[in-house]
Design an enzyme around this catalytic site. Structure first.
Site, PDB file in Angstrom:
ATOM      1  N   TYR A 155       0.819  -1.219   0.000  1.00  0.00           N
ATOM      2  CA  TYR A 155       0.000   0.000   0.000  1.00  0.00           C
ATOM      3  C   TYR A 155       0.851   1.268   0.000  1.00  0.00           C
ATOM      4  CZ  TYR A 155      -4.534  -2.251   0.612  1.00  0.00           C
ATOM      5  OH  TYR A 155      -5.686  -2.970   0.420  1.00  0.00           O
ATOM      6  N   LYS A 184       2.585 -14.783   3.664  1.00  0.00           N
ATOM      7  CA  LYS A 184       2.847 -15.615   2.495  1.00  0.00           C
ATOM      8  C   LYS A 184       4.362 -15.709   2.394  1.00  0.00           C
ATOM      9  CE  LYS A 184       1.290 -17.787  -1.046  1.00  0.00           C
ATOM     10  NZ  LYS A 184       0.886 -19.176  -0.906  1.00  0.00           N
ATOM     11  N   ASP A 218      -3.258 -18.167   2.267  1.00  0.00           N
ATOM     12  CA  ASP A 218      -4.156 -19.015   1.468  1.00  0.00           C
ATOM     13  C   ASP A 218      -4.743 -20.122   2.346  1.00  0.00           C
ATOM     14  OD1 ASP A 218      -1.555 -20.024   1.599  1.00  0.00           O
ATOM     15  OD2 ASP A 218      -1.551 -20.856  -0.427  1.00  0.00           O
ATOM     16  N   ASP A 246      -6.693  -6.692   4.414  1.00  0.00           N
ATOM     17  CA  ASP A 246      -7.842  -6.173   3.665  1.00  0.00           C
ATOM     18  C   ASP A 246      -8.706  -7.329   3.175  1.00  0.00           C
ATOM     19  OD1 ASP A 246      -9.455  -4.342   2.141  1.00  0.00           O
ATOM     20  OD2 ASP A 246      -8.380  -5.026   0.364  1.00  0.00           O
ATOM     21  N   ASP A 294     -12.717  -8.942   4.590  1.00  0.00           N
ATOM     22  CA  ASP A 294     -13.951  -9.136   3.810  1.00  0.00           C
ATOM     23  C   ASP A 294     -14.438 -10.583   3.917  1.00  0.00           C
ATOM     24  OD1 ASP A 294     -13.839  -6.457   2.841  1.00  0.00           O
ATOM     25  OD2 ASP A 294     -14.645  -7.094   0.895  1.00  0.00           O
TER      26      ASP A 294
HETATM   27  C1  IPM Z   1     -10.848  -1.075   2.789  1.00  0.00           C
HETATM   28  C2  IPM Z   1     -10.761  -0.784   1.311  1.00  0.00           C
HETATM   29  C3  IPM Z   1      -9.519   0.026   0.982  1.00  0.00           C
HETATM   30  C4  IPM Z   1      -8.310  -0.818   1.347  1.00  0.00           C
HETATM   31  C5  IPM Z   1      -9.436   0.490  -0.479  1.00  0.00           C
HETATM   32  C6  IPM Z   1     -10.659   1.284  -0.885  1.00  0.00           C
HETATM   33  C7  IPM Z   1      -8.198   1.282  -0.755  1.00  0.00           C
HETATM   34  O1  IPM Z   1     -10.831  -1.952   0.577  1.00  0.00           O
HETATM   35  O2  IPM Z   1     -10.854  -0.122   3.580  1.00  0.00           O
HETATM   36  O3  IPM Z   1     -10.981  -2.234   3.153  1.00  0.00           O
HETATM   37  O4  IPM Z   1      -7.827  -1.613   0.538  1.00  0.00           O
HETATM   38  O5  IPM Z   1      -7.829  -0.664   2.465  1.00  0.00           O
HETATM   39 MN    MN Z   2     -11.313  -3.702   1.768  1.00  0.00          MN
END
Ligand code: IPM
Ligand code: MN
Ligand code: NAD
Length: 375
Positions: A136, A211, A244, A268, A272
Site C-alpha cells: 500500500y 505468504k 491461502d 484487507d 472481507d
Molecule cells: C478497505 C478498502 C480500501 C483498502 C481500499 C478502498 C483502498 O478496501 O478499507 O478495506 O484496501 O484498504
Molecule cells: Mn477492503
C-alpha cells in the site's frame, strides 16, 4: 465532556449509512450527557468533480483538529480506481499514521450465515491489520521502451523513504511494478497491539497470516520480527500460517480464531472474508487507530450496485460509531450502541435487507435508536 467529530460520509452508500451512525451517536450523547459537535467534510467523488482536486490545501489540518473522524466510504464508478482511494482514504490513514486497523467480526442473532459448514461454531474474532506499509506504499510505476529509471518516494511518520529504480526488459515490453515495504518498527508496533489485544480478550493464541513461502525476503522478514516481538508474550502461542491456508481454514472452522494479525494487503482481503462468514459486510465495523487522529469506518465500500436504493445495511457504520466512542473514552456509550444493535437483531423482525429482511437503511437506524437504553 465535549467532542468534535469530523464527519466525512464520502460516496455511494457512505452517504446513506453514516447519517444513521450520527443519529445513533447523538442519542447516546443525550443519554450519557456528553456533547458532540459535528464538523461536516464534503470530500469524495462529487467534490472531486466540482473542484478538480481530491483534498483542498489545509484539509488535513482541519480534519486533524477533530477528536475523531467518522468516514462512510469512498469510491465512485465515474472515477477510475485510484485517486479517491489513494488520495483520500489512504492519505488519511498514512497522514495520521493510523497504523492499527482493527476489524472485529462476530455472530449476531437472526443473521443468516452463508457458511459452507452446517455447524455454526462461534465466530468472534478481530483482524488486526497493519495499515501503513506493505504493497500500500503507493510506490509503483510502469516501464516502457523509454523509461528505464524512476525516482520513488514515500513519507510516513516513522520515516521518509526514497529509491531510484533502474531496469529494462529485453526484449522490450510494457510492464508495471509495485514496491512493497515492511519495516521493523512498522511491524513491531502492530504486532505488539495484536498481542496486547489477545491478552485483553483472554486468547491463548494469535494467528499470523502472511505468504512467507512465496515471498520469503518480504513476508519472511515480517514473520521474523513478529516472532521476536512475541518473546515478550510467552503466555501466547503464536501460530504462523500462509494466508491461502487461512482462507481455507477460516470458513471450515472459525472457532480457533480470535486475533488474526496480517500485513496490510492480506488484512484487507481476510477482513472481507470474515465479514461474509459473520453474515455480511453491512455488519463489519473498523477502526483506523494511531497516536493522533483515529478514523472509524465500515469495512465495506461505497457499494455502487445498491447505492440510492435504501438497501444498504447501516449497522457497520453504527458499530464503527460505537468503536469511535470507545476510543474517545465513552466506553459506556459504546457498549450501549453495541447492546442496542444486538437487541434490535435479537427481535428478529424488520431486519436489514442485506440480512433477509425488508427494513430500509433509515428504518434500521431508527430501530437501533429505539433500542438504546440508559446505562
Ligand atoms: C478497505 C478498502 C480500501 C483498502 C481500499 C478502498 C483502498 O478496501 O478499507 O478495506 O484496501 O484498504
Ligand atoms: Mn477492503
Ligand atoms: P463494496 O464493499 O462497496 O461492495 C461489495 C459488495 O458488498 C457489494 O455487492 C455491495 O452491495 C455489498 N455491500 C457493501 N456494503 C453493504 C451494506 N452496507 N449493506 C449491504 N450490502 C453491502 O466493494 P466494491 O464493490 O469492491 O467497491 C465499491 C467502491 O468502494 C470502489 O470504488 C472501492 O474502491 C470502494 N471501497 C471503499 C472502501 C472504503 O472507503 N473504506 C472500502 C472498500 C471499497
Amino acid at each position: 465532556m465535549k467532542y468534535e467529530i469530523a464527519y466525512l460520509p464520502g460516496d455511494g452508500v457512505g452517504l446513506e449509512v453514516l447519517p444513521q451512525a450520527r443519529k445513533v451517536l447523538n442519542r447516546v450523547a443525550q443519554i450519557q450527557g456528553f456533547d458532540l459537535k459535528w464538523r461536516d467534510f464534503p470530500f469524495g467523488a462529487n467534490y472531486y468533480f466540482a473542484k478538480g482536486e481530491v483534498l483542498p490545501p489545509g484539509a488535513l489540518d482541519d480534519l486533524g483538529a477533530a477528536d475523531i473522524l467518522l468516514l462512510g466510504a469512498v469510491g465512485d464508478p465515474k472515477v477510475p480506481p485510484g485517486p479517491l482511494e489513494q488520495e483520500l482514504l489512504l492519505v488519511l490513514r498514512f497522514h495520521f499514521d493510523q497504523y492499527l486497523n482493527l476489524r472485529p467480526v462476530q455472530n449476531y442473532p437472526n443473521v443468516p450465515l452463508p457458511r459452507p459448514l452446517a455447524a455454526q461454531e462461534k465466530l468472534d474474532l478481530v483482524v488486526v491489520r497493519e495499515n501503513t506499509e506493505d504493497f500500500y506504499m503507493g510506490l509503483g510505476g510502469s516501464f516502457d521502451s523509454k523509461t528505464t529509471s524512476q525516482k520513488l518516494a514515500a513519507k510516513r511518520k516513522l520515516y521518509d523513504f526514497t529509491a531510484e529504480i533502474t531496469g529494462s526488459f529485453s526484449p522490450t515490453t510494457a510492464g508495471a511494478f509495485s514496491l512493497g515495504l515492511l519495516t521493523e518498527p512498522g511491524i513491531r508496533r502492530v504486532a505488539k497491539k495484536a498481542f496486547e489485544l489477545a491478552r485483553t480478550r483472554g486468547e491463548s493464541q494469535v494467528q499470523v497470516a502472511t505468504k512467507a513461502n512465496a515471498l520469503p525476503q518480504f513476508y519472511g522478514f515480517w514473520d521474523q520480527i513478529v516472532k521476536s516481538e512475541a518473546t515478550a508474550y510467552p503466555d501466547l502461542k503464536v501460530v504462523f500460517l500462509n494466508v491461502d491456508n487461512l482462507c481455507y481454514q477460516l470458513p471450515r472452522d472459525p472457532s480457533p480464531f480470535g486475533v488474526i494479525l496480517c500485513p496490510n494487503l492480506f488484512g484487507d482481503i481476510v477482513s472481507d472474508l470474515a465479514a461474509a462468514l459473520a453474515g455480511g459486510l453491512g455488519l463489519a465495523a473498523s477502526g483506523n487507530i494511531g497516536d493522533g487522529l483515529s478514523m472509524f469506518e465500515p469495512v465495506h465500500g461505497s457499494a455502487p450496485d445498491i447505492a440510492g436504493t435504501g438497501k444498504a445495511n447501516p449497522l457497520a457504520a453504527i458499530l464503527s460509531g460505537a468503536m469511535a466512542l470507545d476510543r474517545l473514552g465513552q466506553t459506556v456509550g459504546g457498549q450501549l450502541v453495541k447492546d442496542a444493535v444486538r437487541s434490535y437483531l435479537a427481535k428478529g423482525h424488520s431486519l436489514p435487507i442485506e440480512l433477509g429482511g425488508q427494513a430500509l437503511t433509515e428504518t434500521v437506524g431508527d430501530l437501533v435508536v429505539a433500542e438504546l437504553k440508559s446505562a
